[in-house]
Design an enzyme around this catalytic site. Structure first.
Site, mmCIF file in Angstrom:
data_model
loop_
_atom_site.group_PDB
_atom_site.id
_atom_site.type_symbol
_atom_site.label_atom_id
_atom_site.label_comp_id
_atom_site.label_asym_id
_atom_site.label_seq_id
_atom_site.Cartn_x
_atom_site.Cartn_y
_atom_site.Cartn_z
ATOM 1 N N ASP A 12 0.830 -1.206 0.000
ATOM 2 C CA ASP A 12 0.000 0.000 0.000
ATOM 3 C C ASP A 12 0.866 1.258 0.000
ATOM 4 O OD1 ASP A 12 -2.345 1.396 -0.031
ATOM 5 O OD2 ASP A 12 -2.742 1.203 2.111
ATOM 6 N N GLU A 59 -12.207 -5.227 -4.792
ATOM 7 C CA GLU A 59 -12.796 -3.897 -4.541
ATOM 8 C C GLU A 59 -12.104 -2.800 -5.367
ATOM 9 O OE1 GLU A 59 -12.035 -6.080 -1.898
ATOM 10 O OE2 GLU A 59 -14.147 -6.668 -1.945
ATOM 11 N N ASN A 60 -10.910 -3.094 -5.895
ATOM 12 C CA ASN A 60 -10.175 -2.046 -6.639
ATOM 13 C C ASN A 60 -10.855 -1.638 -7.947
ATOM 14 O OD1 ASN A 60 -6.799 -3.103 -5.648
ATOM 15 N ND2 ASN A 60 -8.143 -1.534 -4.774
ATOM 16 N N ARG A 63 -12.161 1.968 -8.211
ATOM 17 C CA ARG A 63 -11.304 3.152 -8.404
ATOM 18 C C ARG A 63 -11.683 3.843 -9.714
ATOM 19 N NH1 ARG A 63 -5.433 2.593 -5.770
ATOM 20 N NH2 ARG A 63 -6.146 1.636 -3.850
ATOM 21 N N ARG A 179 -4.935 -2.761 8.796
ATOM 22 C CA ARG A 179 -6.061 -3.641 8.433
ATOM 23 C C ARG A 179 -5.598 -4.655 7.393
ATOM 24 N NH1 ARG A 179 -8.050 1.652 6.873
ATOM 25 N NH2 ARG A 179 -7.409 2.062 4.735
HETATM 26 C C1 FPP Z 1 -1.773 0.497 -3.258
HETATM 27 O O1 FPP Z 1 -1.439 1.811 -3.497
HETATM 28 C C2 FPP Z 1 -1.419 -0.307 -4.347
HETATM 29 C C3 FPP Z 1 -2.242 -1.037 -5.147
HETATM 30 C C4 FPP Z 1 -3.558 -0.655 -5.679
HETATM 31 C C5 FPP Z 1 -1.810 -2.376 -5.498
HETATM 32 C C6 FPP Z 1 -0.333 -2.550 -5.714
HETATM 33 C C7 FPP Z 1 0.016 -2.391 -7.123
HETATM 34 C C8 FPP Z 1 1.287 -2.340 -7.568
HETATM 35 C C9 FPP Z 1 2.472 -2.470 -6.709
HETATM 36 C C10 FPP Z 1 1.508 -2.125 -9.020
HETATM 37 C C11 FPP Z 1 1.042 -3.248 -9.873
HETATM 38 C C12 FPP Z 1 1.660 -4.554 -9.540
HETATM 39 C C13 FPP Z 1 1.936 -5.511 -10.448
HETATM 40 C C14 FPP Z 1 2.460 -6.821 -9.988
HETATM 41 C C15 FPP Z 1 1.779 -5.300 -11.884
HETATM 42 P P1 FPP Z 1 -2.580 2.887 -3.355
HETATM 43 O O2 FPP Z 1 -2.911 3.369 -4.717
HETATM 44 O O3 FPP Z 1 -3.721 2.339 -2.569
HETATM 45 O O4 FPP Z 1 -1.815 3.975 -2.533
HETATM 46 P P2 FPP Z 1 -2.470 5.038 -1.560
HETATM 47 O O5 FPP Z 1 -3.014 4.269 -0.379
HETATM 48 O O6 FPP Z 1 -1.313 5.881 -1.201
HETATM 49 O O7 FPP Z 1 -3.528 5.753 -2.334
#
Ligand code: FPP
Length: 228
Positions: A12, A59-60, A63, A179
């Protein structure tokens, strides 16, 4: 000393990392993907057998469309470019999650990626995509009840996406929140949990090493009592 067979990471903080540098969130996801490579190599050198990484949750999809599109593009690029590195390091590639929601071409890319590393015998890198722990358990129950009248722990585990994989020993979450966000709920029943404020693109092998050494000195009781 504890064994560390299965390490799981909730990656995250990509978005916040990018915003702090006045960059687009997509830049954070790109750098986050680069860090997947670094941490994977390091975990494999440490002798870890399974590294499960939460890349995209059920859930993503909620976005903004543009961000989902970028994550899908990064995933597709990852599937095409990372397999050589994985293969060179004897790392097998695998996925968990409900693949049926992805386009046929992405499903084919996933199958090709698995095929390219199927001979590898070292660590397995497990990428969780369109994954949710509750969704996985429900899918498993629906499949298991078609074949069995009474479900036991062992039977259910055969139908989970992680069938054949050991339970999670250590679960790390970067980004400062406390969490589980629906990640490997069943498999983490006795996992040791570590939370760090470090944002994923900055999570280093040194920090991983420090967490692992703290884990090594932890007493795991699995519901038993000390010294038994
Ligand atoms: C959380 O950051 C990250 C994700 C949504 C998933 C992780 C994705 C990657 C590391 C890139 C893709 C991976 C691969 C293997 C292709 P966030 O956007 O929730 O950060 P924030 O909490 O600061 O908003």
């Amino acid at each position: 000393m504890n064994d560390l067979v299965h390490l799981a990471i909730i990656m995250d903080g990509n978005g916040r990392w990018a915003t702090r540098q006045n960059k687009e969130r997509s830049y954070g996801h790109k750098e986050g993907t680069k860090n997947v490579r670094e941490i994977t190599k390091y975990a494999s050198k440490m002798g870890i057998k399974y590294l499960s990484l939460y890349a995209f949750s059920t859930e993503n999809w909620n976005r903004p469309k543009a961000e989902v599109a970028i994550l899908m593009k990064l995933l597709s690029k990852f599937l095409k470019t990372e397999m050589v590195m994985l293969s060179e390091n004897n790392i097998k590639f695998d996925v968990i999650g409900d693949m049926s929601k992805f386009s046929t071409s992405l499903q084919n890319e996933i199958a090709n990626a698995k095929e390219m590393t199927k001979h590898c015998t070292g660590m397995t890198q497990v990428i969780a995509i369109n994954y949710g722990g509750q969704d996985e358990i429900i899918r498993a129950i629906n499949k298991a009840t078609q074949k069995h009248e009474k479900i036991t722990k062992e039977i259910l585990e055969e139908f989970l996406d992680t069938a054949g994989m050991p339970p999670v020993d250590v679960l790390i979450r970067t980004g400062g929140d406390y969490r589980l966000s629906n990640f490997l709920l069943w498999q983490s029943a006795y996992a040791e949990l570590f939370f760090t404020k470090t944002l994923w693109p900055e999570f280093s092998s040194g920090e991983l090493e420090a967490i692992v050494s703290e884990y090594m000195s932890t007493e795991r009781r699995f519901g038993g009592v000390v010294g038994n």
